[in-house]
Write a protein that holds these residues in place. Structure first.
Motif, mmCIF file in Angstrom:
data_model
loop_
_atom_site.group_PDB
_atom_site.id
_atom_site.type_symbol
_atom_site.label_atom_id
_atom_site.label_comp_id
_atom_site.label_asym_id
_atom_site.label_seq_id
_atom_site.Cartn_x
_atom_site.Cartn_y
_atom_site.Cartn_z
ATOM 1 N N ASN A 1 -2.706 -6.912 -22.831
ATOM 2 C CA ASN A 1 -3.318 -7.767 -21.812
ATOM 3 C C ASN A 1 -2.422 -7.804 -20.587
ATOM 4 O O ASN A 1 -1.203 -7.716 -20.693
ATOM 5 C CB ASN A 1 -3.497 -9.202 -22.330
ATOM 6 C CG ASN A 1 -4.482 -9.278 -23.456
ATOM 7 O OD1 ASN A 1 -5.534 -8.676 -23.414
ATOM 8 N ND2 ASN A 1 -4.128 -10.025 -24.491
ATOM 9 N N ASN A 2 -3.047 -7.913 -19.431
ATOM 10 C CA ASN A 2 -2.297 -8.127 -18.196
ATOM 11 C C ASN A 2 -3.090 -9.096 -17.322
ATOM 12 O O ASN A 2 -4.088 -9.659 -17.765
ATOM 13 C CB ASN A 2 -1.979 -6.804 -17.489
ATOM 14 C CG ASN A 2 -3.214 -6.081 -16.999
ATOM 15 O OD1 ASN A 2 -4.292 -6.656 -16.911
ATOM 16 N ND2 ASN A 2 -3.057 -4.817 -16.669
ATOM 17 N N ILE A 3 -2.670 -9.261 -16.090
ATOM 18 C CA ILE A 3 -3.337 -10.241 -15.223
ATOM 19 C C ILE A 3 -4.778 -9.858 -14.910
ATOM 20 O O ILE A 3 -5.577 -10.720 -14.546
ATOM 21 C CB ILE A 3 -2.543 -10.453 -13.916
ATOM 22 C CG1 ILE A 3 -2.420 -9.148 -13.133
ATOM 23 C CG2 ILE A 3 -1.186 -11.042 -14.200
ATOM 24 C CD1 ILE A 3 -1.835 -9.328 -11.741
ATOM 25 N N TYR A 4 -5.124 -8.591 -15.067
ATOM 26 C CA TYR A 4 -6.482 -8.130 -14.748
ATOM 27 C C TYR A 4 -7.432 -8.197 -15.937
ATOM 28 O O TYR A 4 -8.625 -8.041 -15.777
ATOM 29 C CB TYR A 4 -6.439 -6.702 -14.217
ATOM 30 C CG TYR A 4 -5.573 -6.574 -12.983
ATOM 31 C CD1 TYR A 4 -5.946 -7.171 -11.789
ATOM 32 C CD2 TYR A 4 -4.381 -5.874 -13.029
ATOM 33 C CE1 TYR A 4 -5.156 -7.076 -10.662
ATOM 34 C CE2 TYR A 4 -3.583 -5.764 -11.901
ATOM 35 C CZ TYR A 4 -3.974 -6.366 -10.722
ATOM 36 O OH TYR A 4 -3.185 -6.284 -9.609
ATOM 37 N N GLY A 5 -6.879 -8.354 -17.134
ATOM 38 C CA GLY A 5 -7.728 -8.418 -18.310
ATOM 39 C C GLY A 5 -7.128 -7.653 -19.475
ATOM 40 O O GLY A 5 -5.941 -7.360 -19.516
ATOM 41 N N ARG A 6 -7.988 -7.277 -20.404
ATOM 42 C CA ARG A 6 -7.575 -6.601 -21.626
ATOM 43 C C ARG A 6 -7.690 -5.090 -21.460
ATOM 44 O O ARG A 6 -8.675 -4.597 -20.913
ATOM 45 C CB ARG A 6 -8.454 -7.063 -22.766
ATOM 46 C CG ARG A 6 -8.029 -6.588 -24.095
ATOM 47 C CD ARG A 6 -8.853 -7.253 -25.157
ATOM 48 N NE ARG A 6 -8.362 -6.820 -26.447
ATOM 49 C CZ ARG A 6 -8.887 -7.141 -27.580
ATOM 50 N NH1 ARG A 6 -9.945 -7.916 -27.595
ATOM 51 N NH2 ARG A 6 -8.387 -6.718 -28.699
ATOM 52 N N ILE A 7 -6.685 -4.376 -21.965
ATOM 53 C CA ILE A 7 -6.670 -2.918 -21.891
ATOM 54 C C ILE A 7 -6.606 -2.366 -23.307
ATOM 55 O O ILE A 7 -5.797 -2.815 -24.117
ATOM 56 C CB ILE A 7 -5.462 -2.408 -21.085
ATOM 57 C CG1 ILE A 7 -5.507 -2.953 -19.660
ATOM 58 C CG2 ILE A 7 -5.410 -0.884 -21.086
ATOM 59 C CD1 ILE A 7 -4.243 -2.719 -18.877
ATOM 60 N N LYS A 61 7.309 8.889 -20.397
ATOM 61 C CA LYS A 61 5.979 9.059 -19.807
ATOM 62 C C LYS A 61 4.895 8.284 -20.546
ATOM 63 O O LYS A 61 3.972 7.762 -19.917
ATOM 64 C CB LYS A 61 5.644 10.539 -19.706
ATOM 65 C CG LYS A 61 6.507 11.227 -18.662
ATOM 66 C CD LYS A 61 6.170 12.678 -18.493
ATOM 67 C CE LYS A 61 7.047 13.285 -17.409
ATOM 68 N NZ LYS A 61 6.831 14.724 -17.266
ATOM 69 N N VAL A 62 4.979 8.194 -21.859
ATOM 70 C CA VAL A 62 3.980 7.429 -22.612
ATOM 71 C C VAL A 62 4.131 5.935 -22.330
ATOM 72 O O VAL A 62 3.133 5.219 -22.195
ATOM 73 C CB VAL A 62 4.054 7.738 -24.122
ATOM 74 C CG1 VAL A 62 3.198 6.767 -24.931
ATOM 75 C CG2 VAL A 62 3.607 9.171 -24.394
ATOM 76 N N GLU A 63 5.366 5.470 -22.222
ATOM 77 C CA GLU A 63 5.555 4.054 -21.893
ATOM 78 C C GLU A 63 5.003 3.729 -20.507
ATOM 79 O O GLU A 63 4.404 2.680 -20.308
ATOM 80 C CB GLU A 63 7.035 3.678 -21.987
ATOM 81 C CG GLU A 63 7.506 3.530 -23.417
ATOM 82 C CD GLU A 63 8.966 3.163 -23.547
ATOM 83 O OE1 GLU A 63 9.721 3.242 -22.546
ATOM 84 O OE2 GLU A 63 9.369 2.807 -24.671
ATOM 85 N N ARG A 64 5.183 4.624 -19.552
ATOM 86 C CA ARG A 64 4.620 4.403 -18.216
ATOM 87 C C ARG A 64 3.102 4.493 -18.243
ATOM 88 O O ARG A 64 2.421 3.752 -17.550
ATOM 89 C CB ARG A 64 5.173 5.437 -17.233
ATOM 90 C CG ARG A 64 6.587 5.116 -16.818
ATOM 91 C CD ARG A 64 7.031 5.886 -15.627
ATOM 92 N NE ARG A 64 6.077 5.781 -14.533
ATOM 93 C CZ ARG A 64 5.983 6.661 -13.550
ATOM 94 N NH1 ARG A 64 6.778 7.693 -13.509
ATOM 95 N NH2 ARG A 64 5.093 6.517 -12.599
ATOM 96 N N PHE A 65 2.559 5.421 -19.034
ATOM 97 C CA PHE A 65 1.117 5.646 -19.119
ATOM 98 C C PHE A 65 0.398 4.459 -19.759
ATOM 99 O O PHE A 65 -0.650 4.027 -19.287
ATOM 100 C CB PHE A 65 0.860 6.927 -19.911
ATOM 101 C CG PHE A 65 -0.576 7.254 -20.161
ATOM 102 C CD1 PHE A 65 -1.429 7.592 -19.125
ATOM 103 C CD2 PHE A 65 -1.095 7.248 -21.442
ATOM 104 C CE1 PHE A 65 -2.758 7.916 -19.353
ATOM 105 C CE2 PHE A 65 -2.421 7.564 -21.688
ATOM 106 C CZ PHE A 65 -3.247 7.900 -20.641
ATOM 107 N N THR A 66 0.979 3.926 -20.834
ATOM 108 C CA THR A 66 0.301 2.885 -21.602
ATOM 109 C C THR A 66 0.761 1.475 -21.266
ATOM 110 O O THR A 66 0.029 0.518 -21.510
ATOM 111 C CB THR A 66 0.527 3.089 -23.110
ATOM 112 O OG1 THR A 66 1.922 2.988 -23.391
ATOM 113 C CG2 THR A 66 -0.024 4.417 -23.573
ATOM 114 N N GLY A 67 1.968 1.337 -20.765
ATOM 115 C CA GLY A 67 2.522 0.011 -20.561
ATOM 116 C C GLY A 67 3.003 -0.614 -21.850
ATOM 117 O O GLY A 67 3.329 -1.798 -21.903
ATOM 118 N N MET A 68 3.050 0.163 -22.918
ATOM 119 C CA MET A 68 3.490 -0.304 -24.235
ATOM 120 C C MET A 68 4.851 0.306 -24.554
ATOM 121 O O MET A 68 5.320 1.195 -23.863
ATOM 122 C CB MET A 68 2.480 0.108 -25.305
ATOM 123 C CG MET A 68 1.063 -0.338 -25.045
ATOM 124 S SD MET A 68 0.867 -2.099 -25.083
ATOM 125 C CE MET A 68 1.048 -2.386 -26.809
#
Length: 116
Positions: A6-12, A95-102
């Motif tokens: 989740n982020n400020i824009y909603g659920r991903i 790169k995966v951490e940047r791509f997913t934010g996880m």
């Protein structure tokens, strides 16, 4: 299963298949990686029959907010396997951490062979 955040824009929600395909593109950009290969005979049969939806040689598992990645690769003959694997792990993690934010918790690399 998918990775959810989740982020400020909603659920991903990002599917594990999508992450696996992204990992395949990132890994093929790494010097010394020739190709991916199935880890065992069962994965080979699934890949041959195209029965599964997974990318050959890549398994992505998501538990909570963590991502676990297993790679089976063939490396280029004449390169330092240790250096190639370390560079692969660093590149995929970043790169995966940047791509997913996880957070990518673990990357396991199994070198199945060498090829020219």
């Amino acid at each position: 299963m998918s990775v959810k955040t989740n982020n400020i824009y909603g659920r991903i929600s990002i599917s594990e298949k999508t992450i696996a395909r992204y990992v395949s593109h990132v890994a093929m950009d790494c010097y010394g990686i020739v190709e991916f290969t199935p880890r065992n005979i069962i994965d080979s049969a699934i890949s041959f029959l195209r029965f599964g939806h997974e990318v050959k040689g890549i398994k992505v598992h998501a538990y909570g907010d963590r991502i676990y990645i297993d790679l089976s690769v063939i490396v280029k003959y004449g390169v330092s396997i240790k250096a190639v694997v370390e560079a692969l792990k660093e590149s995929v993690k970043y790169k995966v951490e940047r791509f997913t934010g996880m957070i990518v918790d673990t990357i396991n690399v199994k070198v199945m062979g060498v090829k020219q």
